[in-house]
Design an enzyme around this catalytic site. Structure first.
Site, PDB file in Angstrom:
ATOM      1  N   TRP A   1       1.068  -1.047   0.124  1.00  0.00           N
ATOM      2  CA  TRP A   1       0.136  -0.127  -0.006  1.00  0.00           C
ATOM      3  C   TRP A   1       1.069   1.278  -0.026  1.00  0.00           C
ATOM      4  CZ3 TRP A   1      -2.117  -4.536   1.092  1.00  0.00           C
ATOM      5  CH2 TRP A   1      -3.426  -4.538   1.562  1.00  0.00           C
TER       6      TRP A   1
ATOM      7  N   ILE B   1       1.101  -3.428  -6.295  1.00  0.00           N
ATOM      8  CA  ILE B   1       1.164  -2.199  -5.777  1.00  0.00           C
ATOM      9  C   ILE B   1      -0.303  -1.653  -5.674  1.00  0.00           C
ATOM     10  CG2 ILE B   1       2.093   0.206  -6.241  1.00  0.00           C
ATOM     11  CD1 ILE B   1       4.378  -1.523  -7.864  1.00  0.00           C
ATOM     12  N   LYS B   2      -0.390  -0.837  -4.351  1.00  0.00           N
ATOM     13  CA  LYS B   2      -1.608  -0.535  -4.199  1.00  0.00           C
ATOM     14  C   LYS B   2      -1.639   1.187  -3.920  1.00  0.00           C
ATOM     15  CE  LYS B   2      -5.656  -0.044  -0.937  1.00  0.00           C
ATOM     16  NZ  LYS B   2      -6.088  -0.320   0.569  1.00  0.00           N
ATOM     17  N   VAL B   3      -2.273   1.925  -4.994  1.00  0.00           N
ATOM     18  CA  VAL B   3      -2.397   3.252  -4.522  1.00  0.00           C
ATOM     19  C   VAL B   3      -3.683   3.905  -4.821  1.00  0.00           C
ATOM     20  CG1 VAL B   3      -0.048   3.634  -5.521  1.00  0.00           C
ATOM     21  CG2 VAL B   3      -1.877   3.693  -7.130  1.00  0.00           C
TER      22      VAL B   3
END
Lengths: 309, 309, 309, 309, 309
Positions: free
Chosen positions: D172, D206-208
């Site tokens: 995150w 990947i978390k955005v």
């Protein structure tokens, strides 16, 4: 000893745990006069660390002796006895196997000057708990303190090791420090948040103070009011805390604070019972009374939790 | 050598400990002229670390030599000799087996600028104690210091390892730092609190300073006055300290501070004896006297603790 | 090679140490032109770390090459050569076995902004010393610095490991930082205190600067004056330092500081010899001279320590 | 179950990883209604830690129960479910094998007073993930925070251990703290930088947050304007983020923030799809709706990611 | 492939190292168009970490793809390619064995607010380097920073482990922070000091920036002027740096900083060659040009280092 249906139901909620940990939870639930009811009364004696021996025991001098507390907990038919390393060890052989014991792993004291970053020292190890025959470790967190993250990480490590070695983990969740006011320490939203975090951190049993109907956090106050969460009575608040602990999937016991009259203690227990709480963790209101008064009061509390009062 | 009844009774209080740890406590109690009485005189020589060699030994130059202290303790018939790593090692082979030794694990020094956070450096390891043939480790805590929690955690680790390896643990409990005043360092309530915490931390033997009748903490002052805890005489105060150490279940020895006249030292010992304390830990009043004066004074103290004075 | 009586006497003082550590001390004492005398001259080259290569070597450019120092120490018949990891490694194979080497474990540098908390970085490990064939580790402490306690604890760990692996431990004890003034860094009472602490920390060999007759600490000044401790001449002060290092039971070598004239260096050595010190540790006064001048000066120093000058 | 061509292509980008890690990525990609499409919807439930149980669940009380979220994720046909230790464990046995789970390793909370040094506590271990049958760990970094470097180092250790044990690592990446303004937290240049660092740190997924067209950093603003990087539409910005994650070699999922209307959520997903993003990670917009509304909305999102909407 | 005489001479200077480490140095020296010459050109790509992907790659978008850099380094015939964990891993399988790779172990970024205590996060482990098939680790130190000592200690540990496992160690030595001014970061005395410390710390290869003729330190300025150390031309300064790195016993490569014209880059390389430096480490001046321009420029640099230009 066959477990009761109620105890089996409680254990079934501890999905992620080893049989060893569940066995230790079962032992606590199947010990004493509340055996099998799913209710618990625990005697915690860490006041000596918090305030000194004289402030804790001068009012009832036999309590200077660590054996006194073991005997009281056993004779009153309680579920477990919790204490720091030194005093627990001082009776560990004499009372081996007589009652489940909880090694209190960390302790604060009133000489400390920490306020916003209120913290405790970790004064024992998981292997101490094993060699002393304990069934659980106890650990205090101060949600809101500037030391909170470090405490959570200490708990993570101790909890991981304790569970891997078949012990249960009991978390004292006491909001304090940071921007939390004195009133806020007892606010129902703050205590409910602290209890929820204890559950998320993996606590098997959660200990909180009985909350007031104060709402200590501006953001959560809006939600409590908007959603009309019932918090008017003590039983309401206990019910809300249970809901915040995975909708009742975790054992929660409540402490009552400073020494007070028998009636007040009993009223507290009735509210805990009515709200679906699992019981009381009661220290000063036991050992700061003469033994026979304490025995009588504990008998009355047991009746409350058996639904007889 | 058969243990005396008195020593067996003392050992019986150490329920939680390994046979190895108990054996080392027994060795200290069965050594020297006080063998078997349950009383102890220990020679501690860490003044060189605290204040430098010249300030410690120039008054009696033979004491610059580490062997001097070993010989003094042995010849005077004391129970044990305590010193930091370097000086203990300097005689460890010559005097191997001649007297129980205590490795002092941490030390402060007078070049340090720490006040509120008064601390010590840990200068030795438990394995050092083993390879040097020691029977115990010694560790100083400063209850009240802003470094207190870190010290307690260091003690936890060293104590755990020492006991697992069969050594005894002796805690120097010296309140200091934080909000403690100079007068408060000797206040009976503060010293009693520090002694109680040492017991809770798992100390086998507790070393404190002889307290004054001052009450250093506002909250505890109320309790001492309300409960009329007797603290008027030195013997009263020793008795109170013993009570705060698990009602007499722990060995407590008392130090007398700076060099002073023979009579004062003897009066202190009489009060310790009268109050039920276990003995004296006496450094500067030994090695800062010429050897023959020290031998004479120690002989008189031994008589006090044998009940002959 | 049979040890001389003098060397055997010195080794006998190292009671607490492993044969491996004693063997390495013996090797240093039995190497070079002072072999067997109990005296030592050590070449230390860590000025490059302290002040940079140009400030150290531009005055004598062949000294930019790490081999230069090895050759100088060997050709001059010194007892040992000390340097940090990178430069020691750069000649470790070429000169394997040719002279005892000391791996300097920590280093400061003049880009650092630390003053009261003056510290060094630990830049090598004990296993580096072993793989490079060293006989000892070297470690600097700054008694008085606010980083002092952390340094003592680093030394404890490195020393424990080094001795367990049969190496000797040499401590550079340089009072600095905290409340110590520039003048105080060279005060005889302060240097004697720092030397005593190095001994208590378990140093096998202690390196200090030659002290002045200044007394840097108010409390100890009183004692020095009252007890009339002789500190008027350099030899007196060396003798006092030896006394503070367990009454001569530890090897102590003295450094002379910045580059200066031959006569001054020789006078220093004479005073060290007269006061019973074990020798010189001499860096800038070697490698900042042309090689033949350095060889000549070192020859003269050797004569002093042989009692021929 | 044979992997689809699309999933095999995605896995081929993970050159450096163990088969175990790839297998866990494959399981997530081959689970639920988006199985095999290379698109993902993940249900994350850590709002209770961030804001408390009442603020998270009072709007939809069945969500107080940890089982609720497992069931929702499974019944809606999502790819994975992510939660902190306690709540994940509370259903780990009942739902074992029913859906890939992600153990959220660190968590912040709204009682914390940290701002510029915003941080999280690490509340679980990699071995917890293994014993609970998880397929991945989740870890939050705050690029820009004064705690950033420490977080990166925690991630390094957890990631190294997780991958060595065959788990996948989901990061995150939420810029915050230091000199980042509230507006800057959502700036496309800042989020793209944070996503790129997550990729460099070894994140598998990947978390955005979905970025705005704001440019938060003076230096990068110049480059974005000069090079005319397209950031006008949400799809443009998603495309840019994908490019910054190794030109599309990493799976990136986007979160939508606070609860909002169905249309807004669906528009977000359409932009993510159009920009080549891998999917949504959607918490409050699931569990803060009644279950049937959430199910319907998730069905619509799935259609978007199948290219049917 | 037989090593050339020149490479054997270089390797002979690495006396203290394992054959594995020497083999990896040899591989770098025997790879590409400069094979066997003792000269090196290394492609480092950590600009994405330092400034973000867009600021690094938008000027030449194919460079967003980690494979781009591998291919460029291989096709141009360079000696090695250096990058952080994530991007190195992203091509580690495709390009396994095609070119020696250097895992950059620590990285800073432009969101950091640290100035006087400028630091980097350690984002990879030595075992990562092994599993990815790297021949060396790369580590940045900031001599002068208030974080310098901690960095040196991190380097000590990583270097010890890397060398024990047969890898080479490359140190980026960039003075910064503390009391170092912007101008001082490039001052020849400061860079020479930083390079010398890298050598003392055990670096196998040292990377520094090309220095200016500024003298940044008051104390060393005196020495440089007094001893008339030649620093007027760039070649002079390179020669001085080589001297400060053990009189040429260490490989030193120079970086050129921000993107600039071809001529400037070539002039730099000529000065490095003239001064006896080992080569260039050139990042932005490669990947911020279109590939064919970069290939052409690298070809010209190779000619310079072959002595053909």
């Amino acid at each position: 000893m066959n477990l009761t249906r109620r105890v089996r139901d409680i254990l079934a909620c501890y999905e992620g745990e080893n049989p060893g940990t569940k066995a230790n939870l079962a032992r606590m639930l199947m010990t004493g006069k509340l055996s099998g009811t799913g209710k618990m009364i625990i005697l915690p004696v860490d006041q000596g660390f918090e305030h000194g021996a004289a402030r804790s025991f001068a009012v009832n001098p036999p309590a200077y002796d660590p054996h006194y507390h073991y005997k009281l907990a056993i004779d009153a038919g309680l579920n477990a006895y919790a204490a720091p390393l030194g005093s627990l060890a001082a009776g560990a052989d004499t009372f081996a196997g007589a009652i489940p014991t909880i090694l209190k792993m960390n302790s604060a004291n009133s000489l400390s000057t920490m306020v916003k970053d209120a913290d405790q020292a970790v004064t024992a190890s998981v292997d101490d708990a094993l060699r002393l025959g304990c069934g659980a470790i106890g650990f205090t967190i101060y949600p809101g303190s500037d030391s909170m993250f470090a405490q959570y990480e200490e708990l993570r490590e101790l909890s991981r090791e304790a569970k891997a070695k078949g012990l249960a983990v009991i978390v004292w969740s006491y909001p304090r420090g940071g921007e939390i006011t004195k009133e806020g320490e007892l606010a129902v939203d703050v205590i409910a948040y602290g209890a929820h975090m204890a559950a998320l951190l993996g606590a098997n049993v959660i200990k909180v103070k009985l909350p007031t109907d104060h709402l200590g956090n501006k953001e959560s106050k809006k939600v409590y009011e908007e959603k009309k969460i019932p918090i008017a009575t003590q039983a309401d608040r206990v019910r809300h805390i249970m809901q915040c602990c995975f909708d009742g999937r975790r054992i929660v016991v409540f402490s009552g604070g400073a020494a007070k009259g028998d009636n007040a203690v009993i009223e507290d227990a009735k509210a805990i019972f009515a709200g679906g709480g699992n019981g009381s963790i009661i220290g000063r209101n036991c050992f700061q009374r003469p033994r026979e008064d304490a025995m009588k009061l504990l008998g009355q509390l047991i009746d409350v939790y058996k639904g007889k009062a």
